[in-house]
Design a protein around this motif. Structure first.
Motif, short mmCIF file in Angstrom:
data_model
loop_
_atom_site.label_atom_id
_atom_site.label_comp_id
_atom_site.label_asym_id
_atom_site.label_seq_id
_atom_site.Cartn_x
_atom_site.Cartn_y
_atom_site.Cartn_z
N MET A 1 35.75 31.18 25.37
CA MET A 1 34.54 31.69 25.98
C MET A 1 34.87 32.20 27.38
O MET A 1 35.59 31.56 28.13
N ILE A 2 34.37 33.38 27.70
CA ILE A 2 34.51 33.95 29.04
C ILE A 2 33.15 33.85 29.72
O ILE A 2 32.15 34.33 29.19
N TYR A 3 33.13 33.18 30.88
CA TYR A 3 31.87 32.97 31.58
C TYR A 3 32.00 33.53 32.99
O TYR A 3 32.84 33.09 33.77
N LEU A 4 31.17 34.52 33.30
CA LEU A 4 31.15 35.11 34.63
C LEU A 4 29.90 34.63 35.36
O LEU A 4 28.78 34.99 35.00
N LYS A 5 30.10 33.81 36.39
CA LYS A 5 28.96 33.37 37.19
C LYS A 5 28.41 34.50 38.05
O LYS A 5 27.25 34.49 38.42
N ASP A 6 29.27 35.46 38.37
CA ASP A 6 28.88 36.60 39.19
C ASP A 6 29.29 37.86 38.42
O ASP A 6 30.48 38.06 38.13
N PHE A 7 28.33 38.71 38.08
CA PHE A 7 28.62 39.89 37.27
C PHE A 7 29.62 40.82 37.94
O PHE A 7 30.30 41.62 37.28
N ARG A 8 29.77 40.71 39.26
CA ARG A 8 30.69 41.58 39.97
C ARG A 8 32.15 41.20 39.73
O ARG A 8 33.06 41.93 40.12
N GLN A 9 32.39 40.06 39.09
CA GLN A 9 33.75 39.63 38.79
C GLN A 9 34.29 40.27 37.51
O GLN A 9 35.45 40.06 37.16
N GLY A 10 33.46 41.05 36.82
CA GLY A 10 33.83 41.50 35.48
C GLY A 10 34.41 42.89 35.36
O GLY A 10 34.41 43.47 34.27
N ALA A 11 34.95 43.46 36.44
CA ALA A 11 35.44 44.85 36.39
C ALA A 11 36.50 45.04 35.31
O ALA A 11 36.47 46.02 34.55
N ILE A 12 37.46 44.12 35.22
CA ILE A 12 38.54 44.25 34.22
C ILE A 12 37.96 44.14 32.81
O ILE A 12 38.35 44.89 31.90
N LEU A 13 37.01 43.23 32.63
CA LEU A 13 36.38 43.06 31.33
C LEU A 13 35.61 44.31 30.91
O LEU A 13 35.73 44.79 29.79
N TYR A 14 34.82 44.85 31.85
CA TYR A 14 34.02 46.03 31.53
C TYR A 14 34.91 47.21 31.17
O TYR A 14 34.62 47.96 30.24
N ASP A 15 36.02 47.35 31.88
CA ASP A 15 36.95 48.44 31.61
C ASP A 15 37.57 48.28 30.21
O ASP A 15 37.74 49.26 29.48
N ALA A 16 37.88 47.05 29.85
CA ALA A 16 38.49 46.79 28.54
C ALA A 16 37.54 47.13 27.40
O ALA A 16 37.96 47.55 26.32
N LEU A 17 36.25 46.97 27.62
CA LEU A 17 35.26 47.23 26.58
C LEU A 17 34.79 48.68 26.54
O LEU A 17 34.07 49.08 25.62
N ALA A 18 35.22 49.47 27.52
CA ALA A 18 34.76 50.86 27.63
C ALA A 18 35.62 51.80 26.80
O ALA A 18 36.14 52.81 27.30
N ALA A 53 48.98 50.22 24.92
CA ALA A 53 48.19 50.30 26.16
C ALA A 53 46.79 49.71 25.94
O ALA A 53 46.27 48.98 26.79
N HIS A 54 46.18 50.02 24.79
CA HIS A 54 44.86 49.47 24.48
C HIS A 54 44.91 47.94 24.38
O HIS A 54 44.06 47.24 24.94
N VAL A 55 45.91 47.44 23.68
CA VAL A 55 46.04 46.00 23.47
C VAL A 55 46.30 45.30 24.81
O VAL A 55 45.79 44.21 25.06
N LYS A 56 47.07 45.93 25.67
CA LYS A 56 47.36 45.34 26.99
C LYS A 56 46.08 45.15 27.79
O LYS A 56 45.89 44.12 28.44
N LYS A 57 45.18 46.14 27.75
CA LYS A 57 43.92 46.03 28.48
C LYS A 57 43.07 44.87 27.94
O LYS A 57 42.46 44.12 28.71
N LEU A 58 43.02 44.73 26.62
CA LEU A 58 42.26 43.64 26.02
C LEU A 58 42.86 42.28 26.37
O LEU A 58 42.15 41.31 26.62
N TYR A 59 44.19 42.23 26.43
CA TYR A 59 44.88 40.99 26.78
C TYR A 59 44.62 40.61 28.23
O TYR A 59 44.31 39.46 28.55
N GLU A 60 44.71 41.58 29.13
CA GLU A 60 44.50 41.32 30.56
C GLU A 60 43.07 40.88 30.85
O GLU A 60 42.82 40.15 31.81
N ALA A 61 42.14 41.31 29.99
CA ALA A 61 40.74 40.91 30.17
C ALA A 61 40.44 39.56 29.55
O ALA A 61 39.33 39.04 29.67
N GLY A 62 41.44 38.96 28.89
CA GLY A 62 41.25 37.65 28.27
C GLY A 62 40.54 37.69 26.94
O GLY A 62 40.09 36.65 26.44
N LEU A 63 40.47 38.86 26.32
CA LEU A 63 39.74 39.01 25.07
C LEU A 63 40.60 38.74 23.84
O LEU A 63 40.09 38.36 22.79
N ILE A 64 41.90 38.97 23.94
CA ILE A 64 42.79 38.72 22.81
C ILE A 64 44.02 37.94 23.26
O ILE A 64 44.34 37.90 24.45
#
Length: 303
Positions: A1-18, A53-64
């Motif tokens: 589970m990824i939990y962001l207490k502050d939405f501003r911490q999610g830049a890497i996550l948002y980029d990975a999902l874009a 490159a795609h997989v690296k972004k997902l990995y860095e965001a903690g998604l995979i």
């Protein structure tokens, strides 16, 4: 589970999902469990380099998660989901007025233990004693350990208690880097790792396996490549609302239930009970090992 207490911490996550390709990769993993990079390249009709490159972004965001597997066609990268949900808390912002007192406990500074093989400890320079000998956990140099691993049993720590009678404790936090402990090596080796405070069970974290597809960022150069290299950061938080592991509420027990009070001992235990559904032991990473280069971190947050 990824939990962001502050939405501003999610830049890497948002980029990975874009990306439609990256969303497609997550969807394929959701349906199939584990897949290699070649599958994604064929599925989405893109080059191996682009998929990497795609997989690296997902990995860095903690998604995979990415593990290395050897087969008849050589070494390949195997991907799997690293989380089952993402929570973004838009309303709950950090309180800057809170007072935080922190302590870091070395993984070898336990005050009680009961371990069974496979097991062992190591400092930055060497293995302590012998592999798979529980007696080595009693050696004086164990306080210098930066990593330990056990097949079953527990280690228990005494947490420095900073509380005074005037302290108004709002939350107690503990974090540690943990992975499973497999005989030999197994990238997929689930283990339910439990936690208790002052003898009261908090809950458990399910480790997916033992990770050695790459070296831990803090590992010494001599550390054996066939042993655990890094783990997942597990965060426990206890407040007046209940107990949380990884941001998910696991029970209604509060600070009062664990007797986290001024002038009293705070004993923290990490263990794999015989009743655990998945008994895969655990590896505990501390200073000079794993990805975080720190021991067990304890925070007292007061108003």
């Amino acid at each position: 589970m990824i939990y962001l207490k502050d939405f501003r911490q999610g830049a890497i996550l948002y980029d990975a999902l874009a990306s439609q390709v990256r969303l497609g990769i997550l969807d394929e993993l959701l349906q199939n469990g584990e897949l290699n990079l070649a599958y994604f390249a064929k599925k989405f009709n893109v080059s191996n380099g682009a998929i990497t490159a795609h997989v690296k972004k997902l990995y860095e965001a903690g998604l995979i998660e990415i593990a290395t597997s050897s087969g008849t066609r050589g070494t390949q990268k195997i991907c799997s989901l690293a989380t089952d949900k993402v929570i973004i808390d838009f309303k709950k912002q950090p309180k800057t007025s809170d007072r935080v007192e922190s302590a870091e406990i070395g993984v070898g500074s336990y005050v009680d233990y009961e371990v069974s093989p496979t097991c062992g400890l190591a400092t930055r320079e060497r293995v302590i004693g012998r592999f798979d000998d529980p007696a080595c956990f009693s050696y004086p140099e164990r306080t210098e350990a930066g990593i330990l691993w056990i097949g079953s049993g527990y280690v228990e720590y005494l947490v420095p208690n900073f509380l005074t009678e005037e302290t108004k404790l709002s939350e107690f936090q503990i974090s540690a880097e943990i992975a499973s402990e497999a005989p030999g090596y197994a990238a997929f080796y689930p283990s339910d790792v439990y936690f208790s405070i002052n003898g009261v069970e908090v809950g458990y974290f399910t480790s997916k396996g033992e990770y050695n597809d790459r070296a831990g960022t803090s590992a010494p150069s001599w550390w054996f490549g066939n042993l655990g290299q890094y783990g997942k950061k597990v965060r426990i938080a206890i407040n007046d609302d209940g107990s949380y592991i990884g941001g998910i509420k696991v029970c209604d027990k509060t600070l009062r239930d664990y007797k986290i009070e001024a002038g009293k001992q705070i004993r923290f235990r990490i263990y794999v009970p015989e009743t655990a559904e998945r008994q895969g032991g655990f590896t505990l990473f501390g200073k000079n090992f794993g990805d975080y280069d720190e021991g067990i971190v304890c925070n007292f947050i007061s108003k």
